[in-house]
Design a protein around this motif. Structure first.
Motif, PDB file in Angstrom:
ATOM      1  N   ARG A 209       3.268  -7.899   4.319  1.00 16.64           N
ATOM      2  CA  ARG A 209       3.799  -7.214   5.506  1.00 16.64           C
ATOM      3  C   ARG A 209       4.243  -8.253   6.524  1.00 16.64           C
ATOM      4  O   ARG A 209       3.459  -9.089   6.955  1.00 16.64           O
TER       5      ARG A 209
ATOM      6  N   THR B 235       0.813  -1.230   0.000  1.00 20.81           N
ATOM      7  CA  THR B 235       0.000   0.000   0.000  1.00 20.81           C
ATOM      8  C   THR B 235       0.837   1.267   0.000  1.00 20.81           C
ATOM      9  O   THR B 235       0.301   2.352  -0.251  1.00 20.81           O
ATOM     10  N   ASP B 236       2.135   1.155   0.280  1.00 24.33           N
ATOM     11  CA  ASP B 236       2.962   2.353   0.376  1.00 24.33           C
ATOM     12  C   ASP B 236       3.836   2.579  -0.852  1.00 24.33           C
ATOM     13  O   ASP B 236       4.783   3.369  -0.814  1.00 24.33           O
TER      14      ASP B 236
END
Length: 735
Positions: free
Chosen positions: A721, A599-600
């Motif tokens: 993650r 997401t980053d």
């Protein structure tokens, strides 16, 4: 032999007895442990879903949704009667089991769904069973399977297409770490004609594909015929030259997966066949293909003609050669040199009564003339007075063939001259002595050229073949069948031993290895000492050094998070290194979905090259300093002992680049497939289990503290993650 579990007219619905067994090797054909098939009903399967056993997959129960008791794909397609369809969903692409059920509801009537043995909460792999209202035959079943998979894909579910093979086994409910099931009963079993429109499209597609296959084969036949008419002596050579391997693999039911092929004989879902770079040979790791070609240290090797022998002539090589000769338009007035004799009718010459029984002595080693028949007792190839003529125009061809035969048989030249003179003088009209001598010289020159060509062919075979070779392998690859041909090949191998190209392994008679005499001298005095500044997860890069040319291996259990870990390594290193990602499982769309989980970082911000590759990674490694090669993952289906050689080949090609390689491993052990053989080349070897990473081997420490044996505990979120649960520590203690 096959049998039926019960006629479908006598049993319907949930009571039909279907073909079943336990574990991969359950079969009456298993020579080591033959087991008769058992049966199971749909009602039994529903009860298993509600109360599943929990046993290892090697002993787990499976079903083929047919009443025919057989695991052979062709038998099920030709004789099977199927009562259900099914789907195998290993690539869930982030979906949960409930997501899969919801999407299946959008295209199916009644069905049973359950998670597979290897399913985890992070990757909820599933299977779906769709009962049919009426039994269908094998061809109908295969079409419906294709349509089912198409419909699931249209609804966002990616099924494994191996289910489109009639004999593919479906493993039944078996509780693993994560288990869910769902039974949808609302509209009843699916009618066999529910997808009649889609099925007609599939039938039309099959007809078009079959028409295209026939047209391509006819074009190949015409080209091979022209080859035979313009000097080619061997139907085998003509066949291999024009009948392309990819065309024939498709014709015989092999399924292409990237640059590899899945055998129609295989019970696994892993494609184990590849084609050599020159397109002339195939190499299969499928045990089920072992009878088709020639055994090698890497599996089984063959060519297009080997496939033709097996699939169209049940392994009868002579029958296949004769059929190919007829297919290429050879009439009965021509001899096929090097393959088989073709007979023809002709007048019987009076010479038959003159020669009677003449034993050709003086070193002919088995050749004789008996009752007008020239034979080689070892090879069983025969030329008779029923199929040659020593009169008129026929004498020239017959005596040319006779001279070649006697030279090929190893007869001393003095004896050849005597018997050629005898035959030539009894022709009608007699053949002039000058022509007899010309034929003898031509046969001797041809033999010498054949020996030179055979030497070069064997030399080329050795240079292009990896692993050890045997005399049997050479015979089969060069199509050497007679005693004399094999003797010459053995002599050539002995000469190549003296030359230093090969040496005997000492393991068994007739086995050789290629001598790798080249080595690169190290300029260690001027060698650079800087490290490769590679980022590694969990602060590993602060504990170990990575040098240019190093190889790092991550041996991980299924669903342990190997791909997620590798993508994190790519993300952190892509701006410092030219990064190449080789993947054997994902296509472009699936990789994009995996990257979108980060997401980053935007998709456009990724800076690496992705390649689809499943084998022979050493051929595509990007060498040189400043390059990072990520291999996800190195597949081994059998012959696990080869892992050391595979890694050595990759290491040799790095030339300053770094390679990080993922490899499958079993639960409960620290080494991947191939065991300790994979420990030699990697400078860093990691063992990855769900939630745990262990340093098995670290050669270049960055501090005084020995990192070997340290473990790190984590959990994975969203597939990418990695969240720390416990920092580096030794089992039972602290760092």
């Amino acid at each position: 032999m096959t049998a039926e579990a019960g006629k479908d007219e006598m049993a319907t619905g949930a009571a039909v007895k279907l073909c079943s067994g336990f574990g991969q090797f359950h079969s009456p054909a298993n020579k080591a442990h033959p087991l008769d098939y058992v049966t199971i009903t749909m009602a039994d399967i529903e009860r298993m879903a509600a109360n599943p056993p929990s046993i290892e997959k090697s002993k787990a129960r499976w079903v083929i949704f047919s009443i025919l008791l057989s695991r052979v794909h062709t038998e099920q397609r030709e004789k099977g009667r199927f009562h259900a369809l099914w789907a195998d969903i290993d690539e869930v692409n982030g979906m949960t089991f409930n997501d899969i059920v919801e999407r299946a509801n959008g295209c199916l009537l009644d069905f049973l769904a359950y998670t597979s043995r290897s399913s985890t909460e992070e990757k909820q792999k599933s299977r779906i069973i769709v009962p049919l209202a009426d039994a269908v035959d094998g061809n109908h079943f295969v079409r419906l399977q294709k349509i089912l998979n198409d419909k699931l894909e249209e609804n966002g579910v990616t099924p494994d297409r191996a289910t489109e093979r009639a004999g593919q086994v479906c493993y039944l409910p078996n509780r693993g770490k994560f288990y869910l099931f769902h039974i949808e009963k609302s509209s009843g079993p699916m009618p066999a004609d529910a997808w009649v429109n889609e099925e007609q499209v599939e039938i039309n597609r099959e007809k078009a594909a079959e028409k295209s296959r026939k047209e391509r084969r006819e074009q190949a036949r015409l080209k091979a015929t022209r080859r035979m008419q313009t000097g080619c002596k061997s139907p085998i050579d003509a066949y291999n030259a024009e009948f392309g391997l990819e065309m024939m693999l498709d014709a015989y039911g092999y399924i292409r997966r990237g640059n590899r092929w899945l055998s129609p004989n295989s019970g696994s879902k892993a494609p184990g066949m590849s084609i050599t770079n020159d397109g002339r040979k195939w190499l299969s790791c499928h045990n089920s293909d072992a009878s088709i070609g020639t055994p090698t240290s890497n599996g089984t090797m063959g060519d297009a003609f080997d496939l033709y022998i097996w699939y169209e002539h049940r392994g009868d090589r002579d029958a296949a050669i004769r059929a190919a000769a007829e297919m290429f338009g050879l009439n009965h007035s021509r001899t096929v040199d090097g393959d088989i004799p073709l007979t023809r009718s002709a007048k019987v010459s009076p010479i038959e009564h003159i020669i009677g029984n003449i034993q050709l002595k003086g070193g002919c080693r088995g050749e004789s003339v008996r009752g007008g028949v020239v034979t080689d007792n070892k090879s069983q190839q025969m030329t008779t007075f029923d199929n040659i003529s020593l009169e008129g125009d026929g004498r020239d061809e017959a005596l040319t063939h006779l001279a070649n035969h006697l030279v090929k048989g190893g007869m001393p030249v003095a004896n050849i001259r005597k018997y050629m003179h005898f035959f030539g003088s009894h022709c009608t009209p007699p053949l002039p002595e000058i022509e007899i001598q010309a034929k003898i010289k031509s046969a001797l020159d041809r033999s010498e050229a054949r020996d030179r060509n055979l030497t070069q062919d064997i030399r080329d075979l050795i240079v292009t073949t990896s692993g050890n070779i045997t005399t049997t392998f050479v015979y089969q690859c060069q199509h050497l069948t007679t005693r004399d041909e094999k003797k010459k090949a053995t002599a050539i191998l002995s000469r190549l031993v003296k030359e230093g190209l090969i040496e005997r392994t000492g393991n068994r008679a007739g086995e050789y290895r290629k001598v790798e005499s080249e080595c690169e001298q190290m300029d260690f005095l001027n060698a650079e000492t800087e490290t490769a500044d590679i980022w590694l997860p969990f602060n590993l890069h602060r504990m170990v050094e990575t040098m240019p040319g190093n190889l790092i291996l991550i041996a991980g259990e299924p669903n342990a998070g190997k791909t997620g870990l590798l993508l994190n390594i790519i993300r952190q290193n892509q701006h410092k290194f030219e990064t190449h990602y080789f993947n054997s499982e994902m296509g472009g769309s699936e990789l994009r979905k995996r990257l979108s989980l980060f997401t980053d970082i935007l998709p456009s911000q990724w800076r690496f090259k992705a390649w689809e590759r499943a084998d022979n990674f050493a051929d595509v490694i990007k060498p040189g300093k400043g390059r990072l090669n990520i291999i996800d993952f190195l597949e081994l289906h059998d012959n696990f002992y080869e892992i050391g050689g595979r890694l050595a080949e990759i290491h040799k090609k790095l030339k300053g680049a770094v390679a990080i390689i993922a490899l499958q491993k079993n639960a409960g052990v620290d080494t991947g497939l191939g065991g300790f053989r994979g420990l030699e080349k990697p400078r860093l070897y990691l063992a990855m289990s769900p939630g745990r990473l262990k340093i098995v081997k670290a050669k270049n420490w960055k501090t005084d503290q020995n990192p070997n044996g340290l473990q790190y505990e984590f959990k994975v979120a969203q597939g990418c993650r990695f969240i720390t649960v416990r920092d580096w520590h030794r089992q039972g203690g602290n760092l």
